[in-house]
Scaffold this motif. Structure first.
Motif, PDB file in Angstrom:
ATOM      1  N   VAL A 181      34.105  37.555  34.752  1.00 23.51           N
ATOM      2  CA  VAL A 181      33.554  37.545  33.276  1.00 23.51           C
ATOM      3  C   VAL A 181      32.305  38.132  33.258  1.00 23.51           C
ATOM      4  O   VAL A 181      31.756  38.580  32.254  1.00 23.51           O
ATOM      5  N   LYS A 182      31.487  38.159  34.502  1.00 27.53           N
ATOM      6  CA  LYS A 182      30.275  38.769  34.307  1.00 27.53           C
ATOM      7  C   LYS A 182      30.242  40.417  34.727  1.00 27.53           C
ATOM      8  O   LYS A 182      29.646  40.958  34.120  1.00 27.53           O
ATOM      9  N   ALA A 183      30.876  40.632  35.612  1.00 29.15           N
ATOM     10  CA  ALA A 183      30.809  42.080  36.224  1.00 29.15           C
ATOM     11  C   ALA A 183      31.948  42.537  37.109  1.00 29.15           C
ATOM     12  O   ALA A 183      32.890  41.655  37.525  1.00 29.15           O
ATOM     13  N   ALA A 229      37.354  33.323  30.566  1.00 28.20           N
ATOM     14  CA  ALA A 229      38.239  33.491  31.667  1.00 28.20           C
ATOM     15  C   ALA A 229      39.681  33.528  31.175  1.00 28.20           C
ATOM     16  O   ALA A 229      40.280  34.738  31.534  1.00 28.20           O
ATOM     17  N   SER A 249      15.120  34.828  35.259  1.00 29.28           N
ATOM     18  CA  SER A 249      16.073  34.357  35.892  1.00 29.28           C
ATOM     19  C   SER A 249      16.421  33.004  35.659  1.00 29.28           C
ATOM     20  O   SER A 249      15.456  32.252  35.186  1.00 29.28           O
ATOM     21  N   ASP A 299      33.888  33.109  37.316  1.00 26.62           N
ATOM     22  CA  ASP A 299      35.467  33.363  37.311  1.00 26.62           C
ATOM     23  C   ASP A 299      36.056  34.665  37.237  1.00 26.62           C
ATOM     24  O   ASP A 299      35.711  35.485  36.504  1.00 26.62           O
ATOM     25  N   ILE A 300      36.837  34.867  38.495  1.00 28.38           N
ATOM     26  CA  ILE A 300      37.443  36.146  38.534  1.00 28.38           C
ATOM     27  C   ILE A 300      38.556  36.282  37.592  1.00 28.38           C
ATOM     28  O   ILE A 300      39.661  35.331  37.615  1.00 28.38           O
ATOM     29  N   VAL A 301      38.698  37.311  37.146  1.00 29.41           N
ATOM     30  CA  VAL A 301      40.040  37.576  36.051  1.00 29.41           C
ATOM     31  C   VAL A 301      40.858  38.786  36.180  1.00 29.41           C
ATOM     32  O   VAL A 301      41.809  39.036  35.960  1.00 29.41           O
ATOM     33  N   LYS A 329      15.236  35.508  46.513  1.00 28.48           N
ATOM     34  CA  LYS A 329      15.111  35.864  44.925  1.00 28.48           C
ATOM     35  C   LYS A 329      14.901  34.575  44.053  1.00 28.48           C
ATOM     36  O   LYS A 329      15.502  33.693  44.194  1.00 28.48           O
ATOM     37  N   ALA A 330      14.153  34.938  43.013  1.00 29.57           N
ATOM     38  CA  ALA A 330      14.063  33.855  41.966  1.00 29.57           C
ATOM     39  C   ALA A 330      15.312  33.479  41.435  1.00 29.57           C
ATOM     40  O   ALA A 330      15.889  34.501  41.312  1.00 29.57           O
ATOM     41  N   PRO A 338      44.400  35.541  39.827  1.00 28.62           N
ATOM     42  CA  PRO A 338      43.139  35.696  40.547  1.00 28.62           C
ATOM     43  C   PRO A 338      42.145  34.458  40.662  1.00 28.62           C
ATOM     44  O   PRO A 338      41.288  34.635  41.350  1.00 28.62           O
ATOM     45  N   GLU A 339      42.472  33.583  39.809  1.00 28.79           N
ATOM     46  CA  GLU A 339      41.583  32.175  39.674  1.00 28.79           C
ATOM     47  C   GLU A 339      41.829  31.551  41.117  1.00 28.79           C
ATOM     48  O   GLU A 339      40.977  30.808  41.769  1.00 28.79           O
ATOM     49  N   ASN A 398      38.643  31.815  43.176  1.00 31.10           N
ATOM     50  CA  ASN A 398      37.704  30.680  43.037  1.00 31.10           C
ATOM     51  C   ASN A 398      37.996  29.528  43.420  1.00 31.10           C
ATOM     52  O   ASN A 398      37.229  28.578  43.881  1.00 31.10           O
ATOM     53  N   ARG A 445      42.168  36.664  31.574  1.00 29.41           N
ATOM     54  CA  ARG A 445      43.315  36.555  32.328  1.00 29.41           C
ATOM     55  C   ARG A 445      44.546  36.843  31.613  1.00 29.41           C
ATOM     56  O   ARG A 445      45.461  37.384  32.199  1.00 29.41           O
ATOM     57  N   ARG A 484      17.003  30.542  37.322  1.00 32.33           N
ATOM     58  CA  ARG A 484      16.833  29.773  38.822  1.00 32.33           C
ATOM     59  C   ARG A 484      16.228  28.436  38.374  1.00 32.33           C
ATOM     60  O   ARG A 484      16.967  27.279  38.913  1.00 32.33           O
ATOM     61  N   PRO A 497      11.515  36.830  38.343  1.00 29.67           N
ATOM     62  CA  PRO A 497      11.682  37.312  39.717  1.00 29.67           C
ATOM     63  C   PRO A 497      11.039  38.506  40.430  1.00 29.67           C
ATOM     64  O   PRO A 497      10.917  38.461  41.579  1.00 29.67           O
TER      65      PRO A 497
END
Lengths: 503, 133
Positions: B63-65, A487, A400, B38-40, B132-133, B88-89, B92, A491, A402, A388
């Motif tokens: 799960v990422k941030a 997930a 990335s 995925d929102i947790v 962005k790439a 929370p799902e 999504n 959860r 991409r 990027p």
């Protein structure tokens, strides 16, 4: 070099015949003990009198095992680990470099290993001298004036540094309200600023992946206490406008804090003290090769310019009479103590061993080799993965996903497939300013041969993403446990073991 | 997923529904939930809290941030979508309707016009994806 294909992909670590390891609770049987106390050689005391009311006699259901059962349980678990002692550990931003055996030999010297922090200063002169020597070495490497070794790790170092800034500005009459943080920063930076009572304002990165100067010019005013900057930043790029950045911050009475997480790209080549930094922390467990994560506690020394020295945590180790060292606690401007005793002393021993074993020429070469290795990987993989930012890299490179995302293959899938090839994954989805980031940091520890094996694996995965995307999406296939439902785990976490219902 | 024509959108990927009697629901866009994964976990303000436009109103964790959700407009929270804490799902699955986060009594409806409409927002995210790439 033979091509790595899905068919001959090496399996990960060796495993015990058993495919799973029960919990200690599940292999417990009543009456077993893993210890034996020696006969009592002092008068017996009445426990009832010594313990506070309400103390339990027994803990029901506590696991009972023999010593060998316990040893085997943990030894088996340990064989499921992946460690730097097994192979490349390219976890970007974490600097998983080899921890030399020499460090361990020195840390086990009896006089250092058996010391106790409650010994009077008069009988721990050697330990105090060692800490003074490490402080001086770190000050020289960073171009700063004074160092505290107390903070237990990087994030505590950050907090110590920002509390020092707050104390300094408060002493000048106004602690100010805000801290500026670039959008590429480690998540600990905004957390630190918030805990220290500051509001965080985000600073944009420009097309180069560096701090956008116009954005800094607009946001930098008298309400800003400090700019928290990582240099090189989390994209592995050197902030080439650093002198101008420091000037802009200082002109409005703010201070420049540097997150030293990436100091391994600068040691012996550039000194933060020379490019305008007022306060910074170091991660001994990254840059100075002390064990990392589960391998040992961290250490996050903080280095400051002389005008901030009065605010450093107490006690300070100072020169006493007749060439001895003493502990000074009466320092009214100090922010106080941030950690029990002196910090993680065992890490100081290892870091100093590393510094002295390498010497100044060796340290400079570790920096050069780390940068060379990262750029070798970048150059070898830029046909397979999207890059990027074109700005030259220092110690790590960020791609990335991409190109692979067009086939529905994302950075997390590629990382999991990498485990099938026997490597620890790179850092996934960070920094956040790169969508689908693959952050790779090889460190100076790796040979050309190991780098080539990694590059071959990464190229093979890029081809798989084109020809067999479902293979990558369902990875890992060759590990002891296949893909977990991240997930669901987040959860509905199961945080406590429960005995199976009887009958 | 299409972006409702009668909503307004921010560069931080929040939406505000068309107000009724000065009250409007707020949530995050399909683009945002997609980028987060995925929102947790979701953290939202309590009813009665006052939101300041541009300031964080809560957080969503994937799960990422962990990411902040910024208030697109100023106003007082009149209702909170409590079903998001157990599910929370939903964010999504149904980001533009069922997964509304808070309902606010707007301090002033005028600033809504400064936000992007659906056409502009779709152009904005198309640019983000190619930029962005």
């Amino acid at each position: 070099m033979p091509e790595i294909t899905p068919e001959n992909t090496p399996a990960l670590a060796a495993t015990h015949i058993q495919s799973d390891e029960p919990l200690l609770f599940e292999i417990s049987s009543p009456g077993k003990r893993a210890w034996q106390l020696p006969p009592l050689d002092v008068p017996e005391a009445d426990l009832e009198l010594l313990l506070p009311a309400g103390t339990r006699d027994d803990i029901a259901g506590f696991p009972e095992l023999s010593e060998i059962e316990l040893v085997r349980h943990y030894t088996r678990l340990s064989t499921w680990n992946y460690a730097i002692d097994q192979g490349l550990y390219p976890l970007g931003s974490c600097t998983m470099k080899y921890n030399s055996r020499l460090n361990e030999v020195v840390a086990r010297l009896e006089g250092l290993a058996e010391g106790h922090p409650l010994q009077p200063a008069a009988v721990m002169q050697g330990a105090l001298r060692l800490m003074r020597r490490l402080e001086a070495a770190l000050a020289e490497i960073t171009g700063m004036d004074a160092v505290t070794l107390q903070p237990a790790a990087g994030a505590q170092g950050e907090l110590t540094g920002i509390l020092i800034i707050r104390a300094c500005l408060a002493a000048r009459g106004n602690p100010r309200a805000k801290i500026l943080i670039p959008d590429s920063a480690h998540g600990t930076n905004p957390a630190t600023a918030a805990i220290a009572g500051y509001r965080v304002e985000n600073l944009r990165s420009d097309a180069r992946g560096l701090v956008e100067l116009s954005s800094l010019e607009r946001l930098m005013d008298e309400s800003v206490a400090a700019l928290m900057l990582t240099n090189p930043n989390t994209l592995g790029l050197f902030e080439e406008d650093i002198h101008r950045i420091a000037e802009l911050v200082h002109a409005r009475g703010g201070l420049l804090y540097m997150d030293g997480a990436n100091m391994n790209a600068l040691v012996g080549r550039a000194r933060p003290g020379d490019f305008g930094v007022d306060v910074m922390h170091l991660n001994l467990h990254k840059t100075f090769s002390t064990p990392h994560g589960g391998g040992g506690p961290g250490a996050g020394p903080v280095a400051v310019k002389s005008f901030l020295e009065p605010f450093l945590p107490v006690p300070r180790i100072v020169e006493g009479e007749a060439g001895g060292l003493r502990l000074e606690t009466d320092r009214p401007a100090s922010i106080g103590r941030v950690r029990a005793f002196f910090g993680n002393f065992g890490m100081f021993v290892r870091a100093l061993a590393y510094i002295l074993a390498n010497g100044s020429d060796g340290l400079k070469q570790t920096t050069d080799d780390a940068v060379l290795n990262a750029n070798y990987i970048r150059q070898q993989l830029e046909d397979s993965y999207a890059l990027p930012y074109a700005t030259p890299s220092l110690h790590e490179c960020v791609f990335s996903d991409r190109l692979q995302a067009r086939q529905g293959v994302h950075t997390g899938d590629i990382a999991k497939r990498l485990m099938d090839y026997g490597f620890h994954p790179y850092t996934v989805s960070f920094p956040l300013i790169v969508p689908g980031a693959l952050m790779i940091e090889p460190t100076e520890s790796e040979s050309r041969e190991e780098l080539d094996r990694f590059i071959a694996a990464m190229r093979a995965i890029a081809r798989e993403a084109e020809t067999a995307p479902e293979l990558v999406q369902a990875a890992p296939h060759r590990t002891r446990i296949s893909r977990l439902d991240e997930a669901a785990a987040a959860r509905q976490p199961v945080l406590r073991w429960q005995p199976k219902a009887q009958g | 997923m299409s972006y409702p024509k009668n909503y307004r959108y921010t560069a931080e990927h929040e939406w505000v529904a068309a107000p009724e009697n000065g009250r409007a629901r707020i949530g995050i866009t399909d683009y945002a939930q997609h980028a987060l994964g995925d929102i947790v976990f979701v953290e939202l303000p309590a009813a009665g809290a006052h939101l300041e436009a541009g300031q964080p109103l809560g957080t969503v964790e994937s799960v990422k941030a962990v990411s902040e959700v910024f208030a697109p407009v100023s106003g007082t929270v009149t209702a909170v979508n409590t079903s998001l804490s157990a599910h929370p799902e939903l964010i999504n699955q149904d980001p533009h309707a069922g997964a509304w986060m808070v309902e606010v009594q707007l301090d002033d409806a005028a600033p809504l016009d400064k936000l992007m409409d659906a056409t502009r927002y779709e152009a904005f995210i198309a640019e983000e994806q190619t930029g962005k790439a």
